[in-house]
Design an enzyme around this catalytic site. Structure first.
Site, PDB file in Angstrom:
ATOM      1  N   TYR A 199       0.833  -1.206   0.000  1.00 23.39           N
ATOM      2  CA  TYR A 199       0.000   0.000   0.000  1.00 23.39           C
ATOM      3  C   TYR A 199       0.865   1.253   0.000  1.00 23.39           C
ATOM      4  O   TYR A 199       1.792   1.386   0.803  1.00 23.39           O
ATOM      5  CB  TYR A 199      -0.909   0.021   1.239  1.00 23.39           C
ATOM      6  CG  TYR A 199      -1.554  -1.310   1.535  1.00 23.39           C
ATOM      7  CD1 TYR A 199      -2.251  -1.995   0.540  1.00 23.39           C
ATOM      8  CD2 TYR A 199      -1.448  -1.897   2.782  1.00 23.39           C
ATOM      9  CE1 TYR A 199      -2.833  -3.222   0.793  1.00 23.39           C
ATOM     10  CE2 TYR A 199      -2.028  -3.129   3.055  1.00 23.39           C
ATOM     11  CZ  TYR A 199      -2.719  -3.792   2.051  1.00 23.39           C
ATOM     12  OH  TYR A 199      -3.281  -5.007   2.293  1.00 23.39           O
ATOM     13  N   ASP A 228       0.457   4.655   1.041  1.00 25.31           N
ATOM     14  CA  ASP A 228      -0.530   5.394   1.836  1.00 25.31           C
ATOM     15  C   ASP A 228      -0.655   6.854   1.406  1.00 25.31           C
ATOM     16  O   ASP A 228      -1.725   7.449   1.560  1.00 25.31           O
ATOM     17  CB  ASP A 228      -0.172   5.310   3.321  1.00 25.31           C
ATOM     18  CG  ASP A 228      -0.441   3.924   3.887  1.00 25.31           C
ATOM     19  OD1 ASP A 228      -1.416   3.298   3.448  1.00 25.31           O
ATOM     20  OD2 ASP A 228       0.320   3.467   4.751  1.00 25.31           O
ATOM     21  N   GLY A 230       0.243   8.150  -1.962  1.00 19.94           N
ATOM     22  CA  GLY A 230      -0.183   8.273  -3.347  1.00 19.94           C
ATOM     23  C   GLY A 230      -1.469   7.560  -3.694  1.00 19.94           C
ATOM     24  O   GLY A 230      -2.177   7.964  -4.610  1.00 19.94           O
ATOM     25  N   GLY A 279      -6.550   3.035   7.843  1.00 17.11           N
ATOM     26  CA  GLY A 279      -6.885   1.624   8.010  1.00 17.11           C
ATOM     27  C   GLY A 279      -6.526   1.139   9.400  1.00 17.11           C
ATOM     28  O   GLY A 279      -6.972   1.690  10.404  1.00 17.11           O
ATOM     29  N   ASN A 280      -5.688   0.119   9.469  1.00 18.55           N
ATOM     30  CA  ASN A 280      -5.325  -0.461  10.760  1.00 18.55           C
ATOM     31  C   ASN A 280      -4.199   0.280  11.457  1.00 18.55           C
ATOM     32  O   ASN A 280      -4.068   0.208  12.687  1.00 18.55           O
ATOM     33  CB  ASN A 280      -4.919  -1.931  10.575  1.00 18.55           C
ATOM     34  CG  ASN A 280      -3.823  -2.097   9.533  1.00 18.55           C
ATOM     35  OD1 ASN A 280      -3.993  -1.716   8.373  1.00 18.55           O
ATOM     36  ND2 ASN A 280      -2.699  -2.674   9.914  1.00 18.55           N
ATOM     37  N   TYR A 281      -3.368   1.005  10.704  1.00 22.90           N
ATOM     38  CA  TYR A 281      -2.214   1.681  11.308  1.00 22.90           C
ATOM     39  C   TYR A 281      -2.500   3.149  11.597  1.00 22.90           C
ATOM     40  O   TYR A 281      -3.403   3.774  11.008  1.00 22.90           O
ATOM     41  CB  TYR A 281      -0.989   1.588  10.396  1.00 22.90           C
ATOM     42  CG  TYR A 281      -0.084   0.422  10.715  1.00 22.90           C
ATOM     43  CD1 TYR A 281       0.704   0.417  11.860  1.00 22.90           C
ATOM     44  CD2 TYR A 281      -0.017  -0.692   9.888  1.00 22.90           C
ATOM     45  CE1 TYR A 281       1.534  -0.650  12.172  1.00 22.90           C
ATOM     46  CE2 TYR A 281       0.805  -1.774  10.178  1.00 22.90           C
ATOM     47  CZ  TYR A 281       1.580  -1.745  11.331  1.00 22.90           C
ATOM     48  OH  TYR A 281       2.394  -2.802  11.630  1.00 22.90           O
ATOM     49  N   ASP A 282      -1.706   3.720  12.511  1.00 25.34           N
ATOM     50  CA  ASP A 282      -1.704   5.153  12.807  1.00 25.34           C
ATOM     51  C   ASP A 282      -0.258   5.630  12.713  1.00 25.34           C
ATOM     52  O   ASP A 282       0.650   4.978  13.255  1.00 25.34           O
ATOM     53  CB  ASP A 282      -2.236   5.432  14.221  1.00 25.34           C
ATOM     54  CG  ASP A 282      -3.670   4.964  14.421  1.00 25.34           C
ATOM     55  OD1 ASP A 282      -4.548   5.815  14.533  1.00 25.34           O
ATOM     56  OD2 ASP A 282      -3.890   3.735  14.473  1.00 25.34           O
ATOM     57  N   HIS A 309       7.696  -0.649   6.511  1.00 19.81           N
ATOM     58  CA  HIS A 309       7.146   0.703   6.388  1.00 19.81           C
ATOM     59  C   HIS A 309       8.274   1.561   5.827  1.00 19.81           C
ATOM     60  O   HIS A 309       9.235   1.873   6.539  1.00 19.81           O
ATOM     61  CB  HIS A 309       6.713   1.270   7.742  1.00 19.81           C
ATOM     62  CG  HIS A 309       5.741   0.424   8.486  1.00 19.81           C
ATOM     63  ND1 HIS A 309       4.382   0.690   8.511  1.00 19.81           N
ATOM     64  CD2 HIS A 309       5.923  -0.686   9.258  1.00 19.81           C
ATOM     65  CE1 HIS A 309       3.779  -0.217   9.261  1.00 19.81           C
ATOM     66  NE2 HIS A 309       4.686  -1.057   9.719  1.00 19.81           N
ATOM     67  N   ASP A 312      14.311  19.502  -0.425  1.00 15.74           N
ATOM     68  CA  ASP A 312      14.739  20.478  -1.427  1.00 15.74           C
ATOM     69  C   ASP A 312      15.696  21.434  -0.725  1.00 15.74           C
ATOM     70  O   ASP A 312      15.283  22.380  -0.060  1.00 15.74           O
ATOM     71  CB  ASP A 312      13.507  21.203  -1.967  1.00 15.74           C
ATOM     72  CG  ASP A 312      13.823  22.156  -3.094  1.00 15.74           C
ATOM     73  OD1 ASP A 312      15.022  22.435  -3.326  1.00 15.74           O
ATOM     74  OD2 ASP A 312      12.881  22.653  -3.748  1.00 15.74           O
ATOM     75  N   ASP A 371      21.057  23.418  -8.128  1.00 14.25           N
ATOM     76  CA  ASP A 371      19.895  23.444  -7.243  1.00 14.25           C
ATOM     77  C   ASP A 371      19.415  21.997  -7.129  1.00 14.25           C
ATOM     78  O   ASP A 371      18.811  21.464  -8.053  1.00 14.25           O
ATOM     79  CB  ASP A 371      18.815  24.342  -7.855  1.00 14.25           C
ATOM     80  CG  ASP A 371      17.641  24.565  -6.936  1.00 14.25           C
ATOM     81  OD1 ASP A 371      17.634  23.998  -5.830  1.00 14.25           O
ATOM     82  OD2 ASP A 371      16.711  25.301  -7.324  1.00 14.25           O
TER      83      ASP A 371
END
Length: 633
Positions: free
Chosen positions: A298, A300, A302, A382-385, A432, A439, A580
């Site tokens: 997943y 999360d 995009g 979902g299930n995670y925080d 994860h 930048d 840059d």
């Protein structure tokens, strides 16, 4: 919607945070252009920030505030990428997406709402549940992004894949009861079930996962006295319309539904350090190759726009101390303004000793306390925080700490690729992996990156006793050479230096990126997820700045076949020496779940640090005053 009469926004700076008025104006412009039909929904909404040169040149006046909107027609699956000027009240550009080639818009709440009804209307799904003795009404569907695999029939179509979890009562957490061996492939446009895969009946774990049940928690732990954090004279920082000042730090904050919290124009003692810092993508790839689970990965940011679910933080629970909150405004699926109250938390923290010395010759005894400014937000997905905490320190250090908690994704099949975390309950191995987009503007725009690491020096002439070790530095000169792995064994770090400015010692002024050095993507290099999450295969990518290159896995991640984002950005192999430059840093966790992670996971931590290296001529925190606490003599 009632028309907004004010012809111009109230924003006084190009990077001011989004207002409800601006969201409403954008919707009016799109409606007037005939783009908001009955079935059209917002799949994405965010500020379209001006190019860096334009922002840096801005002095005063009314900036042109533009917003990017991705529209999705739920009835046809067609989608459009539009840019609207809220200042001029006009449609600047619009184009229709080509999903088969460039991917689909993100998945939105409006699509999830019908999935349980569609599953319950599927004879194959209901038959599979009946074989397991489960009533369809007790099953909670968990629809998830589909990825891209060798299924020609899915090309160009909006697809999700859905697991079922049994819920035994309204207050029962269904994550404890996965219905394993069963998955459905869902056509989100037709609202039909393409395919049900049933690899065989697996016993549904029966144990409770109700971490919020006092019977599960047990009696409250005794002996913990209250902790109160106070600042009797008030906070040391100010925040005005997103502009933050604290000590020698000066910066702006922003927020959008894809990246969440963003930091802009970060400067220390009136010297620029980083123009923009954000988490530009994250991916959670799972390791279970089972027929019903091999596709689990997943994005999360995009695929789900995870920051649209950001928590409204609460004093004393999420935040402790003298807290300042900032609201964040986004758009809902219908394009109406949605303000998340207390989305961003800001406060100061004591962080132990900053510097200290007791001298044996002079008797001098000096000590100063370190403190940091904390700017953070938390979002469940979902299930995670996930919590994202940016720290600014008195000595010029910048740190990002990501916190993972919540509930691990569960299965009914502990084994080679999953830990048994409760009787019969598995938690598949996974990672994860976050991608920070940095930048950099270290004392200006002419920057370069040196890879610096320790090296052993062989015993011999000049190193007779073998105690020597060296510091080796290699300049990264092009984008092909700017793709690097971490090397904890050699203390590898990346120094961003200004090629035109030196300190009093004649050394280039710089900031150094210190990685944690944990594993990058562990999936096979030939896998689908490796192609789609190519950013996660390297710890560092260095690119030449381009205002259109904003996201590590590309603009449209959902069902993108791969090759978008960083691989396409570096294809030109541009010069990055004295240019840059933008750093893209992959960091994260490789999670082999533990029984201690159930039924709710204690926070796990990951992140990185940016420290000055030659940016100053000496310790920049000598001017920090002594502690004024009553018990400090």
């Amino acid at each position: 919607m009632t028309a907004v009469e004010e012809p111009r926004t109230l924003s006084g700076h190009p990077l001011t945070m989004t207002t409800e008025t601006e969201v409403a104006v954008v919707r009016e412009v799109l409606a007037a252009a005939g783009m908001l039909g009955e079935h059209v929904r917002y799949a994405f909404f965010a500020p379209e920030e001006p190019a860096k040169a334009e922002v840096l040149a801005f002095d005063d006046g009314v900036p042109d505030r533009r917003f990017r909107v991705v529209l999705l027609d739920l009835s046809t699956g067609r989608s459009w990428d539009a840019v609207v000027s809220a200042t001029a009240r006009e449609l600047v550009s619009v184009r229709e997406l080509e999903p088969e080639r460039e991917g689909q818009p993100p998945i939105i709440d409006s699509e999830f709402e019908f999935i349980e009804d569609a599953l319950n209307a599927s004879p194959e799904w209901c038959a599979a549940l009946a074989e397991r003795g489960i009533e369809p009404a007790s099953v909670r569907a968990v629809p998830l992004s589909a990825g891209v695999y060798d299924y020609p029939q899915e090309k160009g179509r909006r697809i999700a894949r859905a697991f079922g979890f049994r819920q035994d009562s309204e207050s029962d957490h269904p994550w404890a009861h996965p219905i394993d061996g069963l998955v459905a492939y869902v056509d989100l446009t037709a609202r039909t079930i393409d395919r049900v895969i049933d690899s065989g009946v697996v016993p549904v774990p029966a144990g409770s996962g109700n971490f919020d049940d006092p019977a599960v928690q047990g009696p409250p732990l005794e002996g913990l006295k209250p902790i109160e954090i106070t600042q009797p004279e008030g906070r040391s920082f100010t925040e005005t319309d997103g502009h933050v000042r604290w000590g020698k730090w000066d910066l702006r904050i922003g927020f959008n539904e894809r990246e969440g919290l963003t930091l802009h124009q970060i400067a220390f003692d009136d010297r620029p350090v980083c123009y923009r810092a954000s988490v530009a993508e994250m991916v959670v790839p799972y390791a279970d190759p089972a027929p019903v689970r091999f596709w689990q990965n997943y994005f999360d940011c995009g695929e789900y726009m995870f920051a649209r679910y950001a928590d409204s933080l609460q004093l004393g629970c999420d935040c402790l101390g003298d807290i300042h909150y900032v609201d964040a405004t986004i758009a809902d699926d219908l394009g109406n303004p949605k303000t998340i109250s207390n989305a961003i938390c800001m406060h100061e923290e004591d962080y132990g000793v900053l510097w200290k010395h007791t001298d044996i010759f002079t008797g001098s005894r000096e000590v100063r306390r370190q403190r940091r400014l904390v700017i953070s937000f938390f979002t469940p997905i979902g299930n995670y925080d996930y919590g994202f905490y940016w720290y600014l320190y008195l000595d010029g250090t910048i740190e990002l700490e990501c916190k993972a908690t919540g509930i691990v994704f569960t299965s009914g099949t502990p084994g080679e690729y999953a830990t048994e975390i409760a009787p019969g309950l598995g938690a598949p191995f996974h990672q994860h992996l976050f991608s920070a987009r940095l930048d950099m503007t270290v004392d200006g725009l002419a920057n370069a990156v040196d890879e610096v690491e320790a090296g052993r020096v062989p015993m011999g002439e000049g190193n007779r006793y073998g105690n020597a070790f060296s510091r080796n530095s290699t300049r990264l000169r092009s984008e092909s050479g700017g793709q690097r792995d971490a090397s904890p064994g050699t203390a590898r770090a990346w120094h961003v230096v200004n090629t035109e400015k030196t300190n009093a010692l004649g050394q280039p002024v710089g900031y150094v990126l210190h990685p944690h050095g944990q594993p990058t993507l562990l999936a096979d290099p030939e896998s689908s997820i490796a192609a789609r999450a190519a950013f996660a295969t390297k710890a560092l990518w260095v690119t030449r700045y381009d205002p259109a290159q904003r996201y590590s896995a590309g603009d449209f991640v959902n069902q993108n076949p791969g090759g978008a984002g960083l691989p396409s950005y570096v294809a030109a192999d541009r010069d990055i020496d004295g240019q840059d430059v933008v750093l893209w840093h992959t960091f994260g966790l490789t999670h082999f779940p533990r029984p201690e992670d159930w039924p709710v996971m204690p926070v796990d931590y990951t992140g990185f640090t940016l420290k000055p290296a030659g940016f100053f001529d000496r310790n920049p925190a000598l001017d920090v005053p002594p502690g004024a606490a009553k018990n400090c003599h």
